[in-house]
Design a protein around this motif. Structure first.
Motif, PDB file in Angstrom:
ATOM      1  N   ALA A 411       0.837  -1.206   0.000  1.00 24.49           N
ATOM      2  CA  ALA A 411       0.000   0.000   0.000  1.00 24.49           C
ATOM      3  C   ALA A 411       0.868   1.251   0.000  1.00 24.49           C
ATOM      4  O   ALA A 411       0.583   2.227  -0.709  1.00 24.49           O
ATOM      5  CB  ALA A 411      -0.929  -0.003   1.211  1.00 24.49           C
ATOM      6  N   LEU A 412       1.940   1.245   0.795  1.00 26.05           N
ATOM      7  CA  LEU A 412       2.836   2.402   0.826  1.00 26.05           C
ATOM      8  C   LEU A 412       3.523   2.601  -0.520  1.00 26.05           C
ATOM      9  O   LEU A 412       3.714   3.733  -0.973  1.00 26.05           O
ATOM     10  CB  LEU A 412       3.881   2.231   1.927  1.00 26.05           C
ATOM     11  CG  LEU A 412       3.474   2.667   3.326  1.00 26.05           C
ATOM     12  CD1 LEU A 412       4.572   2.329   4.326  1.00 26.05           C
ATOM     13  CD2 LEU A 412       3.171   4.156   3.371  1.00 26.05           C
ATOM     14  N   MET A 413       3.909   1.505  -1.164  1.00 24.72           N
ATOM     15  CA  MET A 413       4.549   1.617  -2.478  1.00 24.72           C
ATOM     16  C   MET A 413       3.604   2.244  -3.495  1.00 24.72           C
ATOM     17  O   MET A 413       3.966   3.159  -4.229  1.00 24.72           O
ATOM     18  CB  MET A 413       5.002   0.239  -2.963  1.00 24.72           C
ATOM     19  CG  MET A 413       6.201  -0.326  -2.230  1.00 24.72           C
ATOM     20  SD  MET A 413       6.513  -2.034  -2.706  1.00 24.72           S
ATOM     21  CE  MET A 413       7.046  -1.819  -4.401  1.00 24.72           C
ATOM     22  N   ALA A 414       2.363   1.743  -3.519  1.00 24.73           N
ATOM     23  CA  ALA A 414       1.397   2.262  -4.489  1.00 24.73           C
ATOM     24  C   ALA A 414       1.063   3.721  -4.202  1.00 24.73           C
ATOM     25  O   ALA A 414       1.007   4.555  -5.113  1.00 24.73           O
ATOM     26  CB  ALA A 414       0.128   1.410  -4.457  1.00 24.73           C
ATOM     27  N   ALA A 415       0.857   4.053  -2.917  1.00 30.84           N
ATOM     28  CA  ALA A 415       0.464   5.413  -2.550  1.00 30.84           C
ATOM     29  C   ALA A 415       1.601   6.399  -2.771  1.00 30.84           C
ATOM     30  O   ALA A 415       1.388   7.503  -3.291  1.00 30.84           O
ATOM     31  CB  ALA A 415       0.021   5.458  -1.090  1.00 30.84           C
ATOM     32  N   SER A 416       2.814   6.025  -2.378  1.00 24.89           N
ATOM     33  CA  SER A 416       3.931   6.954  -2.537  1.00 24.89           C
ATOM     34  C   SER A 416       4.257   7.170  -4.007  1.00 24.89           C
ATOM     35  O   SER A 416       4.599   8.277  -4.430  1.00 24.89           O
ATOM     36  CB  SER A 416       5.167   6.437  -1.781  1.00 24.89           C
ATOM     37  OG  SER A 416       5.529   5.148  -2.241  1.00 24.89           O
ATOM     38  N   GLY A 417       4.103   6.114  -4.823  1.00 27.81           N
ATOM     39  CA  GLY A 417       4.326   6.271  -6.259  1.00 27.81           C
ATOM     40  C   GLY A 417       3.295   7.166  -6.901  1.00 27.81           C
ATOM     41  O   GLY A 417       3.623   8.060  -7.678  1.00 27.81           O
ATOM     42  N   ARG A 418       2.019   6.946  -6.568  1.00 28.87           N
ATOM     43  CA  ARG A 418       0.954   7.792  -7.131  1.00 28.87           C
ATOM     44  C   ARG A 418       1.081   9.218  -6.613  1.00 28.87           C
ATOM     45  O   ARG A 418       0.898  10.192  -7.356  1.00 28.87           O
ATOM     46  CB  ARG A 418      -0.413   7.199  -6.763  1.00 28.87           C
ATOM     47  CG  ARG A 418      -1.597   8.016  -7.264  1.00 28.87           C
ATOM     48  CD  ARG A 418      -1.534   8.197  -8.768  1.00 28.87           C
ATOM     49  NE  ARG A 418      -2.631   9.007  -9.259  1.00 28.87           N
ATOM     50  CZ  ARG A 418      -2.582   9.690 -10.400  1.00 28.87           C
ATOM     51  NH1 ARG A 418      -1.497   9.642 -11.159  1.00 28.87           N
ATOM     52  NH2 ARG A 418      -3.607  10.416 -10.788  1.00 28.87           N
ATOM     53  N   GLY A 419       1.384   9.354  -5.333  1.00 33.96           N
ATOM     54  CA  GLY A 419       1.540  10.687  -4.757  1.00 33.96           C
ATOM     55  C   GLY A 419       2.647  11.473  -5.429  1.00 33.96           C
ATOM     56  O   GLY A 419       2.501  12.680  -5.680  1.00 33.96           O
ATOM     57  N   ALA A 420       3.748  10.803  -5.747  1.00 29.67           N
ATOM     58  CA  ALA A 420       4.856  11.492  -6.412  1.00 29.67           C
ATOM     59  C   ALA A 420       4.423  12.081  -7.735  1.00 29.67           C
ATOM     60  O   ALA A 420       4.843  13.172  -8.121  1.00 29.67           O
ATOM     61  CB  ALA A 420       6.024  10.522  -6.619  1.00 29.67           C
ATOM     62  N   ARG A 421       3.537  11.381  -8.448  1.00 30.60           N
ATOM     63  CA  ARG A 421       3.026  11.882  -9.719  1.00 30.60           C
ATOM     64  C   ARG A 421       2.141  13.110  -9.542  1.00 30.60           C
ATOM     65  O   ARG A 421       1.997  13.928 -10.444  1.00 30.60           O
ATOM     66  CB  ARG A 421       2.217  10.783 -10.418  1.00 30.60           C
ATOM     67  CG  ARG A 421       3.081   9.696 -11.024  1.00 30.60           C
ATOM     68  CD  ARG A 421       3.932  10.268 -12.125  1.00 30.60           C
ATOM     69  NE  ARG A 421       4.587   9.244 -12.904  1.00 30.60           N
ATOM     70  CZ  ARG A 421       5.509   9.504 -13.810  1.00 30.60           C
ATOM     71  NH1 ARG A 421       5.872  10.752 -14.028  1.00 30.60           N
ATOM     72  NH2 ARG A 421       6.071   8.538 -14.487  1.00 30.60           N
TER      73      ARG A 421
END
Length: 755
Positions: A411-421
């Protein structure tokens, strides 16, 4: 000069290790424990990212760290800073290997299952040597396709430990050996006659297709899990790939020379042509262009950059060319900092996830003991080896704790990746937990709600006075001053009229204004007090307008020429266009808003009213911001503070949730929990919504992972769960956790949803 991160002043060093061979959370706990036993080493190992984040003393060199991991039974290598290709390649190779093994397993398992059912339903279809056909189909699956499980189980056993693969390997080997024993000894049912009967959990079944089926299901789960994890981490790779590979350096003699970006140094000038990527952070010294920052901040509209403007490495020049002087290089650049933030967020662990990891470390040995007890209990109760073996095998397979280890990191990987965008950077799980209870958002005015720069917003001219003449006179005068108000006036005049006149006999009146000669006219500009001291009277209509503007919180400048008052100007620190929408969305989230400003009460009230903030706290000195935050906390509020400057850092650190907006100062970014790099203020509610959504996803994952094991293990112990179904359910459990986390990749800005 670029600021030096405080971490660099420490004697400790930070090292990232890529750890290969981990198959479950228990593996990550084992590696973490081994590293933390080293003197001067603090390590956190993330199973989902296959990384170890290590803070080590100089005595613990890279060889010591990688050697310790290898002694634990895994492979490790040091990751070079901000090079995403190496760990990504490891993930790609692992995914390909799993795919090859899965294809072979599926191609052999399908005919194996079909033949088993056929020979069960139609015994007359059997032929001489039919058992050997089933064995030939099953053994490559139970042997070669399942080899990664056997290898890891063997390595773990050699080191006196166990993991999820231990359970899978023992289950597959037990089923295979029992079937082979049945075939060659003549005891029990003939090999392979389990098919339909086994699905109904009937007696007299052997287990060749169980071994092949469990291997196939687990491989399928592993493959899709690996693919999903790689997708979740793609944003980090894409972020790292934004950096330019080379830079065209402009030499002192005017010639140009292309060099690798790693060789750029602070102070060097480099050229970026249309369509090119800006090599590193810098200040524009020549040229003009629109700069596309969408890949880094989510801004859809390019931003104009001209001489004197700051630009960020990794962004794209669209329609012009720029000569830029490098101000930050290497690890100090904004892009490197963003990559670092995403990496740190992806290695974070929740308190409940750490508990789950610790449970996983003891879970596998406990399951092995439970499987033995289940076999013994069933044998004593029923006297049937078949029934006992089926129940014990189901316990081994269903209890694999893989989903527990994936709950938080995916979940952290998906959220941090999307957030960076979207220009949102989460600094780990603590930031997520903080958003849960926040009920009050304190917004710093200058530079956050407002642009932080003065702008000319209105001109009131006396009777018969021409506006253009007023702007030319006062603009020419103020162009000789460096004061923020003077700069705003001259910029507005230049934008409206073009080139301005030359000022003569310029004299600055500190705290009051300025005087000078423009086009033969002695021009006076400044506060009303400056005119009073010179015996000049402001006409009543202009004085009334000046009073109204000051009541609205605007800064006023009186303009005169040759002893006559010509006009009054109004200036203001303009509110960001997105501020009102952002405040409205914060209110919809159930949050109370407060505006904090060092300006007078009238200005504070005016800005608060304009953007819809419920309360304004005015005349707050920079050092008093943290006191306001603590006072609100003492009153029972859970406070989120939004700021961008150096003087905001104490308040950001003291708040329950700190959000640094825009470019921000380094010290503010270090103190914040969420970094919001877009200038659009709607990124504040976006960040809070993303954090809350991530927290909900993590909790849902953990509830499922714990609940699944708690519900399934008793069914297996009671003999109500078929081993094949147990294998499929275990794979689906991990798949659910990963796919649930990947939903965060579809998170969209609230502004986009409304538009």
């Amino acid at each position: 000069m670029p600021s030096t991160p405080s971490l660099e002043e420490s004697t400790e060093r930070d090292v990232e290790l890529a750890v290969d061979g981990m198959t479950c959370a228990a593996c990550a706990v084992r590696v973490e424990r081994k590293l933390n036993k080293l003197e001067g080493v603090t390590a956190s190992v993330n199973y989902a990212t296959a990384r170890a984040s290590v803070s080590a003393s100089p005595e613990a060199d890279d060889d010591t760290l990688t050697g310790t991991v290898e002694k634990a039974g895994y492979q490790a290598e040091v990751i070079r800073p901000f090079v995403a290709e190496e760990p990504r390649q490891h993930a790609t190779d692992r995914t390909r290997d799993l795919w090859r093994r899965l294809v072979v397993a599926v191609l052999l398992f399908i005919p194996l299952a079909d033949l088993s059912i056929l020979f069960t339903v139609l015994p007359q279809a059997r032929f001489t040597g039919w058992q050997w056909v089933l064995v030939a189909l099953a053994l490559p699956v139970a042997g070669w396709a399942a080899w990664p499980f056997h290898r890891t189980a063997f390595v773990n056993a050699r080191h006196g430990s166990s993991s999820m693969d231990t359970l899978v390997s023992i289950g597959v080997l037990a089923a295979s050996l029992w079937s082979l024993y049945s075939t060659f000894s003549g005891n029990g049912a003939p090999a392979g006659i389990s098919g339909l009967g086994l699905l109904l959990n009937s007696q007299g079944a052997a287990y060749l297709e169980v071994a092949a089926g469990v291997t196939t299901f687990v491989l399928a789960g592993r493959y899709f899990e690996a693919r999903a994890q790689r997708k979740a981490g793609d944003a980090l790779h894409a972020l790292a790939e934004l950096s330019a590979k080379s830079a065209t350096v402009l030499l002192d003699d005017g010639s140009q020379h292309e060099v690798p970006v790693e060789r750029l140094r602070v102070g060097q000038r480099f050229v970026t042509r249309p369509g090119g990527t800006i090599a590193t952070d810098g200040r524009v010294v020549e040229g003009r262009s629109a700069v596309d920052r969408s890949s880094m901040t989510g801004e859809s509209v390019p931003v104009e950059a001209a001489v004197g403007d700051e630009v960020v490495g990794g962004t794209t020049v669209t329609n012009g060319w720029l000569v830029t002087e490098a101000t930050r290089v290497g690890r100090d650049t904004r892009l490197a900092g963003m990559v670092r933030l995403v990496e740190e967020a992806q290695t974070g662990k929740a308190a409940v996830q750490r508990l789950a990891d610790r449970i996983s470390a003891y879970f596998v040995p406990a399951v092995l003991v439970l499987a033995v007890l289940t076999f013994g209990g069933w044998f004593l109760a029923a006297g049937s080896v078949e029934e006992s073996f089926t129940a014990a095998l189901s316990v081994l397979i269903i209890a694999c704790p893989c989903a527990l280890g994936l709950a938080t990191p995916t979940a952290l990987m998906a959220a941090s990746g999307r957030g960076a965008r979207l220009g949102i950077f989460l600094k780990g799980y603590q930031a997520l937990e903080s958003t849960r209870d926040v009920d009050t958002v304190v917004l710093d005015k200058t530079g956050t709600v407002t642009s932080g720069e003065m702008s000319l917003v209105d001109v009131a001219c006396g009777e018969g006075v021409d506006r253009a003449r007023v702007l030319r006179l006062v603009g020419s005068l103020e162009e000789a001053s460096e004061h923020a108000v003077a700069t705003a006036i001259s910029a507005a005049a230049r934008a409206e009229l073009g080139e301005l006149d030359r000022v003569e006999s310029f004299d600055n009146e500190p705290g009051l204004g300025a005087v000078g000669v423009v086009d033969g006219c002695e021009v006076l500009a400044g506060r009303a007090k400056l005119f009073d001291e010179r015996g000049l009277t402001v006409p009543p209509e202009l004085e009334r307008q000046r009073g109204e503007w000051e009541q609205q919180g605007r800064t006023t400048v009186v303009v005169g020429c040759d002893g006559a008052v010509l006009a009054v100007l109004a200036l203001a620190d303009l509110v960001r266009p997105s501020a009102e929408r952002a405040v409205h969305r914060l209110h919809r989230l159930g949050l109370r808003t407060t505006l904090l400003t060092g300006d007078n009460a009238a200005t504070g009230r005016a800005v608060a009213t304009e953007v819809g903030v419920g309360e304004a706290i005015a005349e707050v000195l920079p050092g008093e911001k943290v006191e306001v935050v603590r006072r609100l906390q003492a009153e029972g509020s859970r406070v989120a503070f939004v700021g961008d400057g150096v003087n905001d850092a104490p308040a950001l650190a003291a708040a329950d949730l700190g959000l640094a907006v825009g470019a921000g100062a380094d010290v503010a970014i270090n103190a914040a929990d969420l970094i919001l790099v877009r200038q659009d203020l709607t990124v504040v509610p976006d960040g809070i919504e993303l954090a809350r959504g991530t927290l909900r996803t993590i909790r849902g994952n953990l509830v499922w992972a714990f609940g699944y094991n708690l519900a399934a293990i008793p069914l297996a112990v009671l003999g109500l769960l078929n081993p094949l179904i147990a294998g499929a359910a275990m794979a689906l459990s991990s798949g659910f956790v990963v796919s649930n986390s990947l939903r965060l990749r579809r998170f969209s800005s609230g502004t986009d949803r409304q538009g």
